[in-house]
Design a protein around this motif. Sequence first.
Motif, PDB file in Angstrom:
ATOM      1  N   LYS A  94       0.718  -0.963  -0.305  1.00 12.37           N
ATOM      2  CA  LYS A  94      -0.087  -0.305   0.157  1.00 12.37           C
ATOM      3  C   LYS A  94       1.088   1.671   0.134  1.00 12.37           C
ATOM      4  O   LYS A  94       2.104   1.706   1.270  1.00 12.37           O
ATOM      5  CB  LYS A  94      -0.922  -0.097   1.466  1.00 12.37           C
ATOM      6  CG  LYS A  94      -1.716  -1.123   1.333  1.00 12.37           C
ATOM      7  CD  LYS A  94      -3.110  -0.850   2.201  1.00 12.37           C
ATOM      8  CE  LYS A  94      -3.643  -2.090   2.362  1.00 12.37           C
ATOM      9  NZ  LYS A  94      -4.112  -2.527   3.964  1.00 12.37           N
ATOM     10  N   THR A  95       0.199   2.125  -0.535  1.00 12.78           N
ATOM     11  CA  THR A  95       0.941   3.353  -0.049  1.00 12.78           C
ATOM     12  C   THR A  95       1.108   3.795   1.291  1.00 12.78           C
ATOM     13  O   THR A  95      -0.037   3.881   1.522  1.00 12.78           O
ATOM     14  CB  THR A  95       0.610   4.571  -2.112  1.00 12.78           C
ATOM     15  OG1 THR A  95      -1.138   4.809  -1.583  1.00 12.78           O
ATOM     16  CG2 THR A  95       0.769   4.031  -3.311  1.00 12.78           C
ATOM     17  N   PRO A  96       1.818   4.831   0.940  1.00 15.85           N
ATOM     18  CA  PRO A  96       1.538   6.062   2.847  1.00 15.85           C
ATOM     19  C   PRO A  96       0.283   6.694   2.464  1.00 15.85           C
ATOM     20  O   PRO A  96      -0.289   6.571   3.140  1.00 15.85           O
ATOM     21  CB  PRO A  96       3.159   7.170   2.737  1.00 15.85           C
ATOM     22  CG  PRO A  96       4.014   6.041   1.469  1.00 15.85           C
ATOM     23  CD  PRO A  96       2.955   5.318   0.734  1.00 15.85           C
ATOM     24  N   GLU A  97      -0.496   7.068   0.959  1.00 18.89           N
ATOM     25  CA  GLU A  97      -1.519   7.793   0.623  1.00 18.89           C
ATOM     26  C   GLU A  97      -3.065   6.781   1.927  1.00 18.89           C
ATOM     27  O   GLU A  97      -3.887   6.991   1.836  1.00 18.89           O
ATOM     28  CB  GLU A  97      -1.752   8.729  -0.364  1.00 18.89           C
ATOM     29  CG  GLU A  97      -0.726   9.746  -0.832  1.00 18.89           C
ATOM     30  CD  GLU A  97       0.623   9.122  -0.552  1.00 18.89           C
ATOM     31  OE1 GLU A  97       1.124   8.323  -0.966  1.00 18.89           O
ATOM     32  OE2 GLU A  97       1.284  10.119  -0.669  1.00 18.89           O
ATOM     33  N   GLU A  98      -2.363   5.318   1.016  1.00 18.00           N
ATOM     34  CA  GLU A  98      -3.667   4.505   1.488  1.00 18.00           C
ATOM     35  C   GLU A  98      -3.661   4.271   2.452  1.00 18.00           C
ATOM     36  O   GLU A  98      -4.657   4.287   3.116  1.00 18.00           O
ATOM     37  CB  GLU A  98      -2.884   3.503   0.172  1.00 18.00           C
ATOM     38  CG  GLU A  98      -3.901   3.822  -0.767  1.00 18.00           C
ATOM     39  CD  GLU A  98      -3.422   2.156  -1.510  1.00 18.00           C
ATOM     40  OE1 GLU A  98      -4.215   2.062  -2.837  1.00 18.00           O
ATOM     41  OE2 GLU A  98      -1.901   1.435  -1.782  1.00 18.00           O
ATOM     42  N   ILE A  99      -2.539   3.400   3.920  1.00 15.84           N
ATOM     43  CA  ILE A  99      -1.822   3.873   4.678  1.00 15.84           C
ATOM     44  C   ILE A  99      -2.866   5.057   5.369  1.00 15.84           C
ATOM     45  O   ILE A  99      -3.637   4.346   6.386  1.00 15.84           O
ATOM     46  CB  ILE A  99      -0.959   3.325   5.248  1.00 15.84           C
ATOM     47  CG1 ILE A  99      -0.746   2.636   4.337  1.00 15.84           C
ATOM     48  CG2 ILE A  99      -0.644   3.216   6.922  1.00 15.84           C
ATOM     49  CD1 ILE A  99       1.230   2.229   4.719  1.00 15.84           C
ATOM     50  N   TYR A 100      -2.675   5.951   4.776  1.00 12.95           N
ATOM     51  CA  TYR A 100      -3.310   6.748   6.141  1.00 12.95           C
ATOM     52  C   TYR A 100      -5.278   7.049   6.264  1.00 12.95           C
ATOM     53  O   TYR A 100      -5.125   7.224   6.874  1.00 12.95           O
ATOM     54  CB  TYR A 100      -2.420   8.508   5.335  1.00 12.95           C
ATOM     55  CG  TYR A 100      -2.769   9.689   6.419  1.00 12.95           C
ATOM     56  CD1 TYR A 100      -2.497  10.205   7.344  1.00 12.95           C
ATOM     57  CD2 TYR A 100      -4.008  10.299   5.512  1.00 12.95           C
ATOM     58  CE1 TYR A 100      -2.719  10.833   7.996  1.00 12.95           C
ATOM     59  CE2 TYR A 100      -4.365  12.028   6.868  1.00 12.95           C
ATOM     60  CZ  TYR A 100      -3.582  12.025   7.394  1.00 12.95           C
ATOM     61  OH  TYR A 100      -3.624  13.127   8.207  1.00 12.95           O
ATOM     62  N   GLN A 101      -5.314   7.214   4.730  1.00 17.60           N
ATOM     63  CA  GLN A 101      -6.539   6.826   4.106  1.00 17.60           C
ATOM     64  C   GLN A 101      -7.152   6.260   5.256  1.00 17.60           C
ATOM     65  O   GLN A 101      -8.241   6.697   5.698  1.00 17.60           O
ATOM     66  CB  GLN A 101      -7.161   6.963   3.138  1.00 17.60           C
ATOM     67  CG  GLN A 101      -8.204   7.636   2.385  1.00 17.60           C
ATOM     68  CD  GLN A 101      -8.835   9.066   3.130  1.00 17.60           C
ATOM     69  OE1 GLN A 101      -7.898   9.731   3.065  1.00 17.60           O
ATOM     70  NE2 GLN A 101      -9.671   8.608   3.504  1.00 17.60           N
TER      71      GLN A 101
END
Length: 138
Positions: free
Chosen positions: A26-33
């Motif tokens: 997962k991208t950091p953006e996906e993890i954050y979201q």
Amino acid sequence: MAQISRRESREQALGLLFETEFQMQKTPEEIYQLAMEDREIVADEYLSKVYFGVLEKKAEIDGYISKYSKGWSMDRIAPVTRNILRLSVYEMLNCPDIPVRVSINEAVELTKKYDEEKAKAFVNGILNSVKNELGTRE
């Protein structure tokens, strides 16, 4: 949305950084979201700044940590300790509103809470060495 303390936000950032090491697909953006949607994580400016900032400046931050963790490669340092160090070094380099001593103290407190007792001295020693190199910002 409820306001949370800087300490709680710092703890949430640590959790996201730790999770990112194990969620390579997962991208950091996906993890954050996903964290915002699935858990009790409250998005705030500090959390977003330090989470993405640590990831963006990881090579520079790890350089400081490696320099003072004599005999310890980055992958030999426990993941939780590694990310506590990254969070604090990031604050020292990029958050002039946070006194360095506060950043170090918060890192030691996180270490007490999430890591082995002996890790406390390791974290404190590395962060004080980084602080001395950078010059103090009380």
